[in-house]
Enzyme design. Structure first.
Site, PDB file in Angstrom:
ATOM      1  N   LYS A  37      55.526  35.746  41.763  1.00 55.69           N
ATOM      2  CA  LYS A  37      54.175  35.231  42.019  1.00 55.69           C
ATOM      3  C   LYS A  37      53.805  35.542  43.449  1.00 55.69           C
ATOM      4  O   LYS A  37      54.679  35.644  44.318  1.00 55.69           O
ATOM      5  CB  LYS A  37      54.125  33.713  41.811  1.00 55.69           C
ATOM      6  N   LYS A  58      57.239  40.274  37.559  1.00 50.18           N
ATOM      7  CA  LYS A  58      55.826  40.257  37.181  1.00 50.18           C
ATOM      8  C   LYS A  58      55.225  38.896  37.472  1.00 50.18           C
ATOM      9  O   LYS A  58      55.849  37.868  37.198  1.00 50.18           O
ATOM     10  CB  LYS A  58      55.755  40.535  35.666  1.00 50.18           C
TER      11      LYS A  58
HETATM   12  P1  NAD Z   1      39.729  31.158  38.068  1.00 51.20           P
HETATM   13  O1  NAD Z   1      39.683  31.232  39.525  1.00 51.20           O
HETATM   14  O2  NAD Z   1      39.107  32.246  37.268  1.00 51.20           O
HETATM   15  O3  NAD Z   1      39.081  29.784  37.531  1.00 51.20           O
HETATM   16  C1  NAD Z   1      39.435  28.509  37.957  1.00 51.20           C
HETATM   17  C2  NAD Z   1      38.257  27.592  37.698  1.00 51.20           C
HETATM   18  O4  NAD Z   1      38.636  26.245  37.970  1.00 51.20           O
HETATM   19  C3  NAD Z   1      37.032  27.903  38.576  1.00 51.20           C
HETATM   20  O5  NAD Z   1      35.879  27.952  37.778  1.00 51.20           O
HETATM   21  C4  NAD Z   1      37.019  26.734  39.568  1.00 51.20           C
HETATM   22  O6  NAD Z   1      35.721  26.426  40.036  1.00 51.20           O
HETATM   23  C5  NAD Z   1      37.577  25.619  38.695  1.00 51.20           C
HETATM   24  N1  NAD Z   1      38.106  24.497  39.472  1.00 51.20           N
HETATM   25  C6  NAD Z   1      38.669  24.484  40.697  1.00 51.20           C
HETATM   26  N2  NAD Z   1      39.019  23.243  41.065  1.00 51.20           N
HETATM   27  C7  NAD Z   1      38.660  22.441  40.042  1.00 51.20           C
HETATM   28  C8  NAD Z   1      38.728  21.053  39.828  1.00 51.20           C
HETATM   29  N3  NAD Z   1      39.246  20.231  40.736  1.00 51.20           N
HETATM   30  N4  NAD Z   1      38.257  20.551  38.654  1.00 51.20           N
HETATM   31  C9  NAD Z   1      37.724  21.363  37.727  1.00 51.20           C
HETATM   32  N5  NAD Z   1      37.615  22.705  37.879  1.00 51.20           N
HETATM   33  C10 NAD Z   1      38.077  23.234  39.030  1.00 51.20           C
HETATM   34  O7  NAD Z   1      41.293  30.991  37.708  1.00 51.20           O
HETATM   35  P2  NAD Z   1      42.012  31.326  36.352  1.00 51.20           P
HETATM   36  O8  NAD Z   1      42.527  32.710  36.430  1.00 51.20           O
HETATM   37  O9  NAD Z   1      41.152  30.904  35.211  1.00 51.20           O
HETATM   38  O10 NAD Z   1      43.294  30.374  36.461  1.00 51.20           O
HETATM   39  C11 NAD Z   1      43.236  28.997  36.097  1.00 51.20           C
HETATM   40  C12 NAD Z   1      44.643  28.499  35.832  1.00 51.20           C
HETATM   41  O11 NAD Z   1      45.251  29.287  34.816  1.00 51.20           O
HETATM   42  C13 NAD Z   1      45.592  28.575  37.042  1.00 51.20           C
HETATM   43  O12 NAD Z   1      46.490  27.486  36.964  1.00 51.20           O
HETATM   44  C14 NAD Z   1      46.345  29.860  36.796  1.00 51.20           C
HETATM   45  O13 NAD Z   1      47.601  29.878  37.431  1.00 51.20           O
HETATM   46  C15 NAD Z   1      46.477  29.821  35.288  1.00 51.20           C
HETATM   47  N6  NAD Z   1      46.736  31.122  34.674  1.00 51.20           N
HETATM   48  C16 NAD Z   1      45.872  32.163  34.837  1.00 51.20           C
HETATM   49  C17 NAD Z   1      46.146  33.380  34.200  1.00 51.20           C
HETATM   50  C18 NAD Z   1      45.182  34.545  34.255  1.00 51.20           C
HETATM   51  O14 NAD Z   1      45.415  35.529  33.530  1.00 51.20           O
HETATM   52  N7  NAD Z   1      44.125  34.487  35.029  1.00 51.20           N
HETATM   53  C19 NAD Z   1      47.315  33.530  33.444  1.00 51.20           C
HETATM   54  C20 NAD Z   1      48.176  32.439  33.304  1.00 51.20           C
HETATM   55  C21 NAD Z   1      47.876  31.233  33.924  1.00 51.20           C
END
Ligand code: NAD
Length: 486
Positions: free
Chosen positions: A121, A85
């Site tokens: 992943k 997953k």
């Molecule tokens: P997303 O694409 O929805 O949001 C990411 C945000 O970060 C965007 O608004 C983008 O503009 C912003 N961003 C990009 N570069 C940046 C920078 N240099 N400085 C500040 N902001 C910046 O992604 P997400 O799903 O929210 O994922 C974010 C993190 O959380 C990632 O590391 C991802 O692996 C982790 N994560 C996500 C999930 C999930 O369910 N979506 C689960 C576990 C972990």
């Protein structure tokens, strides 16, 4: 902690300089640091650590009037539990090392929160902002068919989910491609999670990671003795919070903290950071971004000179929720937060971790803290296999029983229950109630397990090491039970 195996490069002015470790190497180093506190022999530890399968693909997609060759990956880190997953990321930064690191983190994360999956992943090396919706759909569908061809997707094999740059829309394209190519598969809906509710998704998945970050940190903040060591009062209310990344995870985390009475003093995006010591309402900021295209110049807030300056402001809790390696050896000495909640994957380098530990900053690690997404993905997958919505069978029964109990209480005490409490008590559980309570229980239980390991071994230096010990022990047990290592 720079060691001889760290790569050096020649800087024109400074001579040989140490290059930062790769993300996967960082994860391996965290693993090794924790493995010393476990009983497992070298072979088992090597097997737990290794990436079992790496699928690197290149495929052509017609973009406008030319053909573009797209680079993509799916990594299955561990098969000790099946299916594997893990999310799918769309970013120009995607590379094999990053996907391997994220897959490994998924294995440990699932073990920590007792979700019975191996880690995986995926990633496509594109900037989604450069493509039209139609082109993104073509790329996503082609990627899915490549996964099907190599048996890298399926409800019992490997189940993707959203990650950075992807969401419900991409998951529904994946589902549709899978179902078209595998017609009649009874459990086909479980081939991907994070789907829209209308297509087999579960209520609460979208906000699950942010909600989990909130529940996890709230539990951490509730322990008086831990807070005392940081010079903080227990509880969420009144805490000053900074969030980097106002995407799915960051926005929901900020929103839950705001609703619980914390003060969101700074929000950081890729193009700007805004600061208001009196607090920001994340919903108003997101609305403003929708209208103007940026959080820059949000009314009543100061727009900082550089967006990264926001990371270095004084606050109780700093929550990086964007990308990896945003706090490293260079800026870690300037961090003034007392707690860092790693909502993103890998926001701290190993070097930053060590600097912050010396500064008595409590780092609540990604490998546990952002597990809310995979936890609710697990609930979605179970829903898909059960072919029934949560609460459908017991909701009315529970409501009727609660009504009877209330009636008896009123009869025996002679005191009527007021309407507000009656509504609360009589109410049978909806899907969202069950999902949120399952998530809350999971995050609280994980904090308690990690704390127990951390505080029962005086040499375990930090919460991350304790979380990895928890993961290694559970995966080690699973391998031992499989009889692979007699
Ligand atoms: P997303 O694409 O929805 O949001 C990411 C945000 O970060 C965007 O608004 C983008 O503009 C912003 N961003 C990009 N570069 C940046 C920078 N240099 N400085 C500040 N902001 C910046 O992604 P997400 O799903 O929210 O994922 C974010 C993190 O959380 C990632 O590391 C991802 O692996 C982790 N994560 C996500 C999930 C999930 O369910 N979506 C689960 C576990 C972990």
């Amino acid at each position: 902690m720079l060691t001889s195996d760290q790569v050096t490069t020649n800087h024109p002015a400074q001579g040989p300089v140490k290059k930062p470790y790769s993300f996967f190497h960082n994860v391996e180093m965290w693993f090794d640091k924790a493995a010393r506190f476990t009983k497992w022999e070298k072979g088992i530890l090597e097997q737990i650590k290794a990436c079992n399968a790496v699928y690197r693909m290149r495929f052509p997609v017609k973009i406008g009037d030319h053909i573009e060759v797209i680079e993509a990956y799916r990594v299955q880190h561990s098969h000790h539990k099946l299916p594997c997953k893990g999310g799918i990321r769309y970013s120009e930064e995607v590379n094999q090392d990053e996907v391997m690191a994220l897959a490994a983190l998924m294995t440990y994360k699932c073990a920590i929160v007792n979700v019975p999956f191996g880690g995986a992943k995926g990633g496509i090396r594109i900037n989604p902002k450069k493509y039209s919706v139609y082109e993104l759909e073509k790329i996503t569908r082609r990627y899915t068919s490549e996964l099907i061809k190599k048996n890298f997707i399926g409800p019992g094999i490997d189940v993707p989910a959203p990650d950075y740059g992807t969401g419900e829309r991409e998951m529904s394209w994946i589902l549709d491609t899978y179902l078209s190519l595998k017609p009649g598969e009874l459990d086909g809906l479980g081939c991907v999670t994070g789907k829209p509710v209308s297509q087999g998704g579960v209520r609460g998945r979208k906000e699950a990671t942010g909600r989990g970050v909130f529940y996890g940190l709230r539990e951490v903040l509730s322990h008086k003795e831990d807070m005392k060591r940081l010079g903080l009062e227990p509880g969420v209310e009144g805490k000053t919070v900074i969030v980097q990344g106002l995407g799915n995870v960051g926005y929901h985390t900020a929103k839950f903290f705001y609703e619980a009475g914390a003060k969101i003093i700074c929000l950081i995006e890729w193009d700007a950071a805004i600061y208001n010591p009196r607090g920001l309402n994340p919903d108003e900021v997101v609305k403003f971004r929708e209208e103007t295209g940026s959080i820059k110049n949000f009314p009543g807030a100061q727009t900082l000179r550089r967006n990264t300056d926001g990371l270095e402001l004084e606050c109780d809790i700093l929550i990086p929720a964007a990308l990896e390696n945003v706090i490293d050896a260079e800026n870690a000495p300037r961090i003034k937060a007392r707690i860092i909640g790693e909502a993103a994957n890998g926001p701290l380098t190993v070097e930053a971790d060590e600097i912050l530990l010396k500064k008595n900053v409590l780092v609540v690690p990604d490998v546990f803290l952002n597990a809310g997404g995979v936890t609710v993905s697990y609930f979605e997958w179970l829903k898909n296999l059960q072919h029934v919505r949560y609460g459908r069978i017991e909701k009315r029964f529970t409501a009727n029983m609660n009504h009877l109990i209330l009636e008896q209480i009123e009869k025996n005490t002679g005191k009527p229950v007021d309407d507000a409490h009656r509504r609360l008590i009589e109410h049978g559980p909806d899907e969202i109630d069950l999902v949120n309570s399952g998530l809350e229980e999971t995050m609280i239980e994980a904090v308690q397990e990690i704390r127990e390991i951390w505080h029962s071994h005086k040499d375990i230096p930090d919460m991350r090491t304790a979380a990895f010990v928890s993961a290694i022990n559970k995966i080690g047990e699973a391998y031992a039970q499989l009889g692979i290592f007699p």
